[in-house]
Scaffold this motif. Structure first.
Motif, mmCIF file in Angstrom:
data_model
loop_
_atom_site.group_PDB
_atom_site.id
_atom_site.type_symbol
_atom_site.label_atom_id
_atom_site.label_comp_id
_atom_site.label_asym_id
_atom_site.label_seq_id
_atom_site.Cartn_x
_atom_site.Cartn_y
_atom_site.Cartn_z
ATOM 1 N N LYS A 29 9.493 2.560 -3.399
ATOM 2 C CA LYS A 29 10.859 2.032 -3.447
ATOM 3 C C LYS A 29 11.320 1.588 -2.060
ATOM 4 O O LYS A 29 11.941 0.544 -1.899
ATOM 5 N N GLN A 30 10.981 2.417 -1.071
ATOM 6 C CA GLN A 30 11.369 2.063 0.305
ATOM 7 C C GLN A 30 10.679 0.779 0.751
ATOM 8 O O GLN A 30 11.297 -0.100 1.340
ATOM 9 N N TRP A 82 7.887 2.691 -12.345
ATOM 10 C CA TRP A 82 7.921 1.993 -11.040
ATOM 11 C C TRP A 82 8.541 0.609 -11.186
ATOM 12 O O TRP A 82 9.341 0.188 -10.357
ATOM 13 N N PHE A 83 8.166 -0.063 -12.274
ATOM 14 C CA PHE A 83 8.646 -1.434 -12.491
ATOM 15 C C PHE A 83 10.161 -1.440 -12.720
ATOM 16 O O PHE A 83 10.878 -2.292 -12.203
ATOM 17 N N ALA A 133 10.628 -0.276 -7.674
ATOM 18 C CA ALA A 133 9.502 -0.037 -6.767
ATOM 19 C C ALA A 133 8.424 -1.115 -6.877
ATOM 20 O O ALA A 133 7.502 -1.140 -6.056
ATOM 21 N N ALA A 134 8.511 -1.971 -7.899
ATOM 22 C CA ALA A 134 7.425 -2.939 -8.113
ATOM 23 C C ALA A 134 7.881 -4.079 -9.016
ATOM 24 O O ALA A 134 8.733 -3.882 -9.893
ATOM 25 N N VAL A 143 0.878 -1.173 0.000
ATOM 26 C CA VAL A 143 0.000 0.000 0.000
ATOM 27 C C VAL A 143 0.905 1.209 0.000
ATOM 28 O O VAL A 143 1.586 1.474 0.994
ATOM 29 N N VAL A 144 0.963 1.895 -1.120
ATOM 30 C CA VAL A 144 1.876 3.032 -1.223
ATOM 31 C C VAL A 144 1.217 4.129 -2.037
ATOM 32 O O VAL A 144 0.322 3.874 -2.845
ATOM 33 N N GLN A 145 1.695 5.356 -1.795
ATOM 34 C CA GLN A 145 1.072 6.501 -2.458
ATOM 35 C C GLN A 145 2.017 7.243 -3.382
ATOM 36 O O GLN A 145 1.576 8.081 -4.151
#
Ligand code: FMN
Length: 433
Positions: free
Chosen positions: A242-243, A373-374, A378-379, A234-236
């Motif tokens: 990334k964290q 993001w990928f 981050a994902a 769950v990130v915004q």
């Protein structure tokens, strides 16, 4: 040639992930309908998705998200879908606070057989205090729930290992049905559970069903790093994602696991438009349907405190992490702090995607963001939360998926028939055989 591909899951709520998605023109307004869930599963398979995911809560209230208020029991629903789908992974939540490990192991083993290797269990500790009175008990404290969950998951995995492959011989000549050397008792005696085993169903097609996890507290991350195959985050925003990504991957070697053994899928609600203005107009329309009564109910659950009386135009103060969900509360409160949000803003954010990230734009904009993001650490893919069904999901599958495929980021057809195969994971080693 790109090798690493995204993994995509769809978070299914018949009335849409947006709290008022069902009010859009042409949207489904029920989660109690086989027709609806079969249609959504067909769209997901048309888009070559890895996973069809059903969450679950164990209570209902008139101000809840409509798909939380009236819904099928998830394993029953997935049993029906196993027969009408052929490739997509079928994942559902079962709580470690309100079940017995033997029952859960058996349910998902059955689904794995029924679907020929497509079952996934979302092991949640349940953060909803309203579920507890339905079971005649209190919701234990956060870290106590995870202590139970650690043992619960071990017992379930142990039960899945009680059978070796090829244990059922069914030899007509000799009359031997089972090879007893290929069945073991678990004989688990722990702090919370005593379970003898074996399970009364043979080794699963996937060896073990896939384990999903979505906790983001320290204890939740430890459980995931040790046992999960897929984690929903769950990130915004990108930095936060990334964290969260490295916080989990970095702790895996501590449990003797390689970071590639977990796929991390942030939840995202994509709002698609032919132009950016179109997309924003759609989001505005959805947001205009939110009532503060139902948004307050969701927000109260996420933050673990009753926010219904708070003045809407006051700034959200710094609040401690609740006994309910650390992951959601932390992501939402830090966004509120960063952006100086009022309670009204936070109501609107929660009403939209229930605390998950929302992006609006053209198919290229959405593909650009997912790609960044990928590729930016981050994902490993995304858990897609269509605002409503079927329209918003059709749009993603027919517009964004081809854009991702064109960029070499997502598969163009299924190359495996099991969920473990889609995820590129090896068969697990059996602890007994
Ligand atoms: C995508 C996603 C799906 C979830 N599904 C469920 C669910 O179906 N039922 C539930 O009780 N909790 C669900 N949760 C909540 C978490 O699994 C977790 O129990 C909760 O966030 C508390 O854990 P934490 O304090 O470690 O973050 C979900 C969370 C996410 C991000």
């Amino acid at each position: 040639m790109r090798h690493r591909k995204m993994h995509l899951g769809v978070f299914v709520l018949g009335t849409g992930n947006h709290i008022a998605g069902w009010r859009m023109e042409g949207a489904y307004d029920s989660f109690q309908s086989l027709t609806v869930i079969q249609h959504i599963a067909r769209i997901a398979e048309r888009g070559f998705f890895d996973l069809f995911f059903l969450g679950d809560t164990l209570s209902a209230g008139p101000n809840d998200h409509p798909s939380f208020t009236a819904r099928f029991e998830p394993l029953t629903m997935l049993g029906a879908l196993a027969a009408t789908t052929s490739h997509i992974g079928l994942g559902a939540t079962a709580s470690t606070s309100f079940n017995e490990p033997f029952n859960v192991a058996r349910l998902f083993a059955s689904l794995d057989h029924l679907s020929s290797g497509r079952a996934a269990w979302n092991a949640v500790t349940s953060s909803n205090p309203r579920a507890a009175p339905n079971f005649g008990r209190d919701l234990p404290e956060h870290d106590d729930r995870y202590r139970v969950a650690e043992e619960f998951v071990d017992v379930v995995m142990g039960l899945w290992d009680c059978w070796d492959e090829g244990a059922i011989i069914a030899n007509r000549e000799t009359g031997q049905y089972i090879d007893p050397a290929k069945m073991k008792q678990l004989n688990h005696i722990g702090k919370y559970f005593q379970v003898r085993g074996p399970l009364n169903i043979g080794r699963c097609p996937q060896g073990r069903p896939i384990i999903l996890q979505a906790g983001a507290s320290e204890t939740g991350l430890d459980l995931a790093a040790r046992t999960a195959d897929v984690v929903f985050s769950v990130v915004q925003d990108f930095e936060e994602a990334k964290q969260a990504y490295s916080a989990l991957k970095d702790r895996m070697p501590r449990f003797g696991r390689h970071p590639d053994e977990i796929a991390i899928l942030p939840g995202v609600m994509p709002i698609l438009g032919r132009t950016r203005q179109d997309a924003w107009a759609t989001l505005d329309k959805l947001q205009s349907f939110i009532t503060h009564t139902n948004a307050a109910s969701l927000l109260s659950a996420r933050l673990g405190l009753d926010v219904s009386g708070f003045p809407l135009d006051e700034k959200v103060p710094d609040l401690p992490l609740p006994n309910t969900s650390h992951g959601f509360a932390r992501a939402m409160l830090s966004k509120a702090r960063r952006e100086g949000m009022t309670w009204r803003d936070l109501h609107n954010l929660t009403g939209a995607a229930r605390g998950h990230w929302v992006i609006a734009g053209t198919k290229e904009d959405i593909a650009d963001t997912l790609q960044a993001w990928f590729e930016g650490g981050a994902a490993d893919g995304f858990n897609i939360l269509p605002a409503w069904f079927p329209g918003a999901f059709d749009g993603f599958v027919d517009e964004v998926v081809p854009e991702l495929q064109r960029r070499g980021l997502f598969r163009k057809h299924y190359t495996a028939t099991t969920l473990r195969g889609h995820l590129g994971l090896d068969m697990p080693k059996n602890r007994f055989f």
